[in-house]
Design a protein around this motif. Structure first.
Motif, PDB file in Angstrom:
ATOM      1  N   UNK A  75      47.074  22.839  35.723  1.00 52.83           N
ATOM      2  CA  UNK A  75      47.303  22.768  34.269  1.00 52.83           C
ATOM      3  C   UNK A  75      48.119  23.965  33.775  1.00 52.83           C
ATOM      4  N   UNK A  76      47.823  25.156  34.281  1.00 55.27           N
ATOM      5  CA  UNK A  76      48.359  26.378  33.659  1.00 55.27           C
ATOM      6  C   UNK A  76      49.357  27.145  34.518  1.00 55.27           C
ATOM      7  N   UNK A  77      49.533  26.708  35.774  1.00 54.34           N
ATOM      8  CA  UNK A  77      50.380  27.463  36.702  1.00 54.34           C
ATOM      9  C   UNK A  77      51.774  27.738  36.164  1.00 54.34           C
ATOM     10  N   UNK A  78      52.332  26.743  35.428  1.00 57.98           N
ATOM     11  CA  UNK A  78      53.735  26.903  35.007  1.00 57.98           C
ATOM     12  C   UNK A  78      53.951  28.064  34.037  1.00 57.98           C
ATOM     13  N   UNK A  79      52.878  28.559  33.426  1.00 55.79           N
ATOM     14  CA  UNK A  79      53.018  29.709  32.516  1.00 55.79           C
ATOM     15  C   UNK A  79      53.251  31.011  33.285  1.00 55.79           C
ATOM     16  N   UNK A 116      47.949  36.814  35.568  1.00 61.29           N
ATOM     17  CA  UNK A 116      47.030  35.674  35.530  1.00 61.29           C
ATOM     18  C   UNK A 116      45.946  35.807  36.589  1.00 61.29           C
ATOM     19  N   UNK A 117      44.789  35.227  36.269  1.00 60.09           N
ATOM     20  CA  UNK A 117      43.673  35.208  37.226  1.00 60.09           C
ATOM     21  C   UNK A 117      43.165  33.764  37.298  1.00 60.09           C
ATOM     22  N   UNK A 118      43.203  33.177  38.486  1.00 60.35           N
ATOM     23  CA  UNK A 118      42.739  31.799  38.683  1.00 60.35           C
ATOM     24  C   UNK A 118      41.427  31.842  39.464  1.00 60.35           C
ATOM     25  N   UNK A 122      48.262  28.131  47.147  1.00 62.74           N
ATOM     26  CA  UNK A 122      49.510  27.655  47.757  1.00 62.74           C
ATOM     27  C   UNK A 122      50.422  27.017  46.716  1.00 62.74           C
ATOM     28  N   UNK A 123      49.829  26.265  45.790  1.00 60.32           N
ATOM     29  CA  UNK A 123      50.683  25.651  44.769  1.00 60.32           C
ATOM     30  C   UNK A 123      51.225  26.716  43.815  1.00 60.32           C
ATOM     31  N   UNK A 124      50.407  27.728  43.514  1.00 53.27           N
ATOM     32  CA  UNK A 124      50.887  28.813  42.644  1.00 53.27           C
ATOM     33  C   UNK A 124      52.022  29.597  43.304  1.00 53.27           C
ATOM     34  N   UNK A 125      51.999  29.665  44.635  1.00 59.70           N
ATOM     35  CA  UNK A 125      53.045  30.418  45.336  1.00 59.70           C
ATOM     36  C   UNK A 125      54.428  29.777  45.145  1.00 59.70           C
TER      37      UNK A 125
END
Ligand code: NAP
Length: 309
Positions: free
Chosen positions: A138-142, A233-235, A162-165
């Motif tokens: 939901x928020x990775x693109x920010x 960011x912190x996930x 991995x997707x955030x990378x």
């Protein structure tokens, strides 16, 4: 008069939607109640690679849109934004209290899944939505070309790291031990990803920033030394807990709160079944939730037909 059905399904994730499809196909009058919108946990998953039939993988959203479309093809009514407050058995039927009324039914399938556990550290509540997120999809693109930390070492943490990378400049993975819990294939990909850095044996103790995450404070669990890591960011992926609060003592739970069922997915209460991640089980995947949904539906169908005889 409250609406009356033969079966009520609570929860619109993979288990609930599968149960709905099976029950409607069997001609059982069924309604599915969903707190928000159907789709469940896979909506938070960037890419699903281990659900059979999709060799190239599929986004969690697209897969769940297909589940919903399939249930709709058998005319399953789905009541969105409907929160269940309580379930009470009474004289062989159940009364399900929801935010806007009551529904009665002969049987109930609970497929409410889990919700993410928080870190429970200073700064967390203030900075949720201001850099702290529980959903990379939901928020990775920010966080394009920014630095982020992912907390946890399980499948969710590593999959979403991995997707955030693909988006962020750098992804720190903060884990309280020195070995990941995630599946081997995910571990291998993560260890080979140049954007990822592993901070082992550390636990988060504070998130800080003026109105927006600026850094996270980590404590080394072996030396108790503390360090600040600058991130935007912190996930958080430190596990999940089952959504069963509305069931009171109708079900037996394990020490972590997951519902204990028998082989037919029946609970302590006659006519009440549990399916999917909310249930005590050894493997929580979309494929096992689908199996649970099918089995709970067939068990409930047999129960309903048996009690009519
Ligand atoms: P999980 O498997 O319970 O992992 C939680 C992680 O958080 C663990 O690494 C745990 O450390 C760590 N942790 C727990 N409490 C912590 C705390 N207070 N501080 C710091 N770290 C903490 O949860 P999940 O990854 O969300 O997965 C939930 C279920 O869904 C699992 O059964 C998983 O296999 C499944 N799942 C499957 C897939 C897939 O198949 N593709 C994808 C996502 C999820 P320890 O390792 O030290 O306990």
């Amino acid at each position: 008069m409250p609406a009356s059905y033969e079966a009520v399904i609570i929860g619109g994730g993979p288990a609930g939607l599968t149960a709905g499809l099976y029950l409607k196909r069997a001609g059982i009058e069924t309604v599915l109640l969903e707190r928000v919108l159907p789709g469940g946990a896979p909506l938070n998953t960037w890419r699903v690679e281990n659900y059979p039939g999709f060799p190239e993988g599929i986004s969690g959203k697209e897969l769940m849109d297909r589940f919903s479309a399939h249930a709709k093809a058998f005319d399953l009514p789905v009541r969105e934004f409907t929160e269940v407050m309580s379930v009470s058995p009474d004289g062989g039927r159940f009364t399900v209290k929801v935010n806007d009324g009551e529904i009665t039914s002969a049987g109930v399938i609970v497929a409410t899944g889990t919700e993410p556990v928080k870190m429970d550290i200073p700064g967390e509540n203030e900075l949720i939505g201001r850099g702290i997120s529980f959903c990379a999809t939901c928020d990775g693109m920010f966080f394009r070309d920014l630095d982020v930390a992912v907390i946890g070492g399980g499948d969710s943490a590593i999959e979403e790291a991995l997707s955030l990378a693909n988006i962020a400049r750098k992804v720190y993975v903060v884990h309280r031990r020195d070995a990941l819990r995630a599946q081997k294939i995910l571990q291998e990909r993560a260890f080979g990803n140049p954007k990822m850095e592993f901070l082992w044996n550390r636990r988060p103790v504070e998130v800080a920033g003026k109105g927006q995450v600026e850094h996270i404070v980590l404590e080394n669990v072996k030396t108790n030394e503390r360090e600040n890591i600058s991130v935007n960011g912190v996930f958080v992926y430190v596990g999940s807990r089952p959504n069963t609060g509305f069931l009171g003592d109708l079900v037996e739970r394990d020490e972590a709160g997951f519902i204990i069922t028998d082989e037919e997915l029946a609970t302590l209460t006659k006519g009440l079944y549990a399916a999917g991640d909310v249930r005590k089980k050894t493997l929580r995947q979309i494929s096992t939730a689908v199996g649970d949904g099918a089995l709970a539906a067939v068990s409930l169908e047999r129960y309903i037909l048996g009690s009519k005889r």
